[in-house]
Design a protein around this motif. Structure first.
Motif, PDB file in Angstrom:
ATOM      1  N   LEU A  29      62.480  -9.751  29.482  1.00 33.32           N
ATOM      2  CA  LEU A  29      62.522 -11.193  29.218  1.00 33.32           C
ATOM      3  C   LEU A  29      63.621 -11.891  30.000  1.00 33.32           C
ATOM      4  O   LEU A  29      63.620 -13.120  30.109  1.00 33.32           O
ATOM      5  N   LEU A  30      64.564 -11.137  30.530  1.00 33.12           N
ATOM      6  CA  LEU A  30      65.709 -11.710  31.236  1.00 33.12           C
ATOM      7  C   LEU A  30      66.023 -10.875  32.470  1.00 33.12           C
ATOM      8  O   LEU A  30      65.970  -9.642  32.426  1.00 33.12           O
ATOM      9  N   ASP A  31      66.344 -11.570  33.547  1.00 38.20           N
ATOM     10  CA  ASP A  31      66.812 -10.942  34.792  1.00 38.20           C
ATOM     11  C   ASP A  31      65.753 -10.091  35.485  1.00 38.20           C
ATOM     12  O   ASP A  31      66.074  -9.116  36.165  1.00 38.20           O
ATOM     13  N   ALA A  32      64.511 -10.472  35.329  1.00 36.21           N
ATOM     14  CA  ALA A  32      63.456  -9.801  36.082  1.00 36.21           C
ATOM     15  C   ALA A  32      63.412 -10.410  37.484  1.00 36.21           C
ATOM     16  O   ALA A  32      63.089 -11.584  37.646  1.00 36.21           O
ATOM     17  N   ILE A  33      63.775  -9.616  38.478  1.00 30.82           N
ATOM     18  CA  ILE A  33      63.772 -10.085  39.864  1.00 30.82           C
ATOM     19  C   ILE A  33      62.409  -9.770  40.464  1.00 30.82           C
ATOM     20  O   ILE A  33      62.027  -8.603  40.582  1.00 30.82           O
ATOM     21  N   VAL A  34      61.670 -10.793  40.816  1.00 33.90           N
ATOM     22  CA  VAL A  34      60.292 -10.600  41.280  1.00 33.90           C
ATOM     23  C   VAL A  34      60.285  -9.929  42.655  1.00 33.90           C
ATOM     24  O   VAL A  34      61.244 -10.053  43.432  1.00 33.90           O
ATOM     25  N   PRO A  35      59.207  -9.218  42.974  1.00 29.52           N
ATOM     26  CA  PRO A  35      59.144  -8.474  44.247  1.00 29.52           C
ATOM     27  C   PRO A  35      59.373  -9.344  45.480  1.00 29.52           C
ATOM     28  O   PRO A  35      60.009  -8.893  46.441  1.00 29.52           O
ATOM     29  N   GLU A  36      58.877 -10.578  45.476  1.00 31.49           N
ATOM     30  CA  GLU A  36      59.061 -11.423  46.664  1.00 31.49           C
ATOM     31  C   GLU A  36      60.521 -11.780  46.892  1.00 31.49           C
ATOM     32  O   GLU A  36      60.947 -11.971  48.032  1.00 31.49           O
ATOM     33  N   LEU A  76      74.160  -4.094  37.814  1.00 36.38           N
ATOM     34  CA  LEU A  76      75.046  -3.282  38.648  1.00 36.38           C
ATOM     35  C   LEU A  76      74.736  -1.794  38.559  1.00 36.38           C
ATOM     36  O   LEU A  76      75.358  -0.989  39.258  1.00 36.38           O
ATOM     37  N   ALA A  77      73.775  -1.424  37.715  1.00 34.51           N
ATOM     38  CA  ALA A  77      73.439  -0.005  37.536  1.00 34.51           C
ATOM     39  C   ALA A  77      72.970   0.601  38.856  1.00 34.51           C
ATOM     40  O   ALA A  77      72.277  -0.054  39.640  1.00 34.51           O
ATOM     41  N   PRO A  78      73.352   1.850  39.131  1.00 40.19           N
ATOM     42  CA  PRO A  78      72.998   2.473  40.413  1.00 40.19           C
ATOM     43  C   PRO A  78      71.509   2.657  40.631  1.00 40.19           C
ATOM     44  O   PRO A  78      71.067   2.814  41.775  1.00 40.19           O
ATOM     45  N   ASP A  79      70.718   2.618  39.558  1.00 41.05           N
ATOM     46  CA  ASP A  79      69.277   2.768  39.712  1.00 41.05           C
ATOM     47  C   ASP A  79      68.539   1.431  39.691  1.00 41.05           C
ATOM     48  O   ASP A  79      67.312   1.389  39.675  1.00 41.05           O
ATOM     49  N   HIS A  80      69.300   0.321  39.702  1.00 36.83           N
ATOM     50  CA  HIS A  80      68.670  -1.000  39.706  1.00 36.83           C
ATOM     51  C   HIS A  80      68.143  -1.328  41.100  1.00 36.83           C
ATOM     52  O   HIS A  80      68.647  -0.805  42.108  1.00 36.83           O
ATOM     53  N   ALA A  81      67.147  -2.194  41.150  1.00 34.02           N
ATOM     54  CA  ALA A  81      66.551  -2.581  42.436  1.00 34.02           C
ATOM     55  C   ALA A  81      67.554  -3.241  43.377  1.00 34.02           C
ATOM     56  O   ALA A  81      67.359  -3.238  44.596  1.00 34.02           O
TER      57      ALA A  81
END
Length: 231
Positions: free
Chosen positions: A88-95, A125-130
């Motif tokens: 619901l928050l901080d979803a960074i879209v692919p584009e 900031l997690a190392p596995d984040h996009a």
């Protein structure tokens, strides 16, 4: 005095909220949920939008008069975590991620500078984040000495990178973003995708470019190199 910005743009610094990802509506719901938990006054949407862009704990007494900040801070993390986990928050879209890749492919270093605290940024900031591997550095309220709209919000960024302000552009969504970056000598691109603000909100500020959506930043940055702007 007239300044002419020209030459290569070596760094693109990006705001998070309503720039890299659209968050105002989600934050409005999240904050009101926390306020309900602690029995505080709910926020009116018009007040939330009017104070959008300010650090949360700075804006909160205006949004919810009389709020107990210590209780809010204690109740906030679990609700924040659930919003993030549920997408619901901080979803960074692919584009938008592709736009970051395109900026890097063009030889531009990408950074993030936000008014959020480290706690509010922890999941990003997690190392596995996009974002991992896509940004060179992240500057937030806990590793900078000043916050936007103070131009000194960029002091640590400029000191750590050694870049001249004229080689940098900041992308944000608020007049405070413009005031901070332009005051520090950086160029500024206003992202209007959220619809919270329009060009009229930036009146009197020498905005270098306006983009209707974040991915348009790639072209806007390239155009700034080709067409210097006198301010």
């Amino acid at each position: 005095m007239t300044h002419v910005h020209n030459g290569e743009i070596r760094a693109v610094i990006i705001d998070v909220d309503d720039t890299l990802c659209l968050t105002e509506a989600a934050c409005f719901a999240l904050e009101n949920e926390v306020l309900e938990l602690i029995g505080a006054t709910p926020i009116e949407r018009s007040v939330h939008r009017a104070t959008w862009g300010q650090p949360l704990l700075t804006a909160l007494p205006i949004r919810s008069p009389g709020v107990d900040l210590a209780r809010f801070v204690a109740a906030y993390p679990p609700v924040l975590g659930r919003y993030v986990a549920d997408g619901l928050l901080d979803a960074i879209v692919p584009e938008n991620l592709r736009a970051l890749d395109d900026l890097a492919a063009a030889g531009r270093a990408v950074y993030v500078l936000t008014s959020r605290t480290e706690e509010e940024m922890r999941h990003l900031l997690a190392p596995d984040h996009a974002l991992a591997g896509r940004v060179r550095g992240v500057f937030h309220a806990d590793n900078t000495s000043f916050g936007k709209p103070d131009p000194r919000a960029f002091d640590e960024f400029l000191a750590q990178t050694g870049l001249p302000p004229s080689a940098c552009v900041y992308v944000g969504d608020s007049p405070g973003d413009a005031d901070a970056s332009l005051g520090a000598g950086l160029r500024f691109i206003a992202c209007l995708q959220s619809g919270v603000r329009d060009r009229a909100d930036f009146a009197g500020r020498a905005v270098d470019a306006y983009v209707p959506a974040f991915p348009d930043v790639v072209t806007a940055v390239a155009d700034l190199e080709l067409h210097p702007i006198a301010t």
